[in-house]
Write an enzyme that holds these catalytic residues in place. Structure first.
Site, PDB file in Angstrom:
ATOM      1  N   MET A  82       1.139  -1.142  -0.411  1.00  0.00           N
ATOM      2  CA  MET A  82      -0.104  -0.203   0.055  1.00  0.00           C
ATOM      3  C   MET A  82       1.063   1.141   0.170  1.00  0.00           C
ATOM      4  SD  MET A  82      -2.287   1.126   2.911  1.00  0.00           S
ATOM      5  CE  MET A  82      -2.069   0.325   4.399  1.00  0.00           C
ATOM      6  N   PRO A  83       0.887   1.727  -1.168  1.00  0.00           N
ATOM      7  CA  PRO A  83       2.118   3.090  -1.110  1.00  0.00           C
ATOM      8  C   PRO A  83       1.542   4.461  -0.420  1.00  0.00           C
ATOM      9  CG  PRO A  83       1.700   2.548  -3.180  1.00  0.00           C
ATOM     10  CD  PRO A  83       0.546   1.714  -2.235  1.00  0.00           C
ATOM     11  N   ILE A  84       1.980   5.314   0.296  1.00  0.00           N
ATOM     12  CA  ILE A  84       1.083   6.414   1.232  1.00  0.00           C
ATOM     13  C   ILE A  84       2.023   7.283   0.438  1.00  0.00           C
ATOM     14  CG2 ILE A  84       0.865   7.029   2.981  1.00  0.00           C
ATOM     15  CD1 ILE A  84       0.953   4.705   4.207  1.00  0.00           C
TER      16      ILE A  84
END
EC number: 5.3.2.-
Length: 62
Positions: free
Chosen positions: A1-3
């Site tokens: 999950m890229p933030i």
């Protein structure tokens, strides 16, 4: 999950932030090969008195 965290000076419209979120999400989807639902974006807006460049606060620039 890229933030993704975006820090910028205050003053952008809601429409500009929506466009930024959409385009950044698309770029991450294409490069990280992940679903768009996995991309999280945090937009942090700074007051002009909380940003300095070259020793001068942005609020003091003329």
């Amino acid at each position: 999950m890229p933030i993704i965290q975006v820090e910028m000076l205050k003053g952008r419209t809601l429409e500009q932030k929506r466009a930024l979120a959409e385009k950044v999400t698309q770029a991450v989807v294409e490069t990280a090969n992940c679903p768009k639902e996995a991309v999280k974006i945090i937009i942090r807006e700074m007051e002009f008195e909380n940003y300095s460049q070259g020793g001068v606060l942005k609020c003091d620039e003329k």
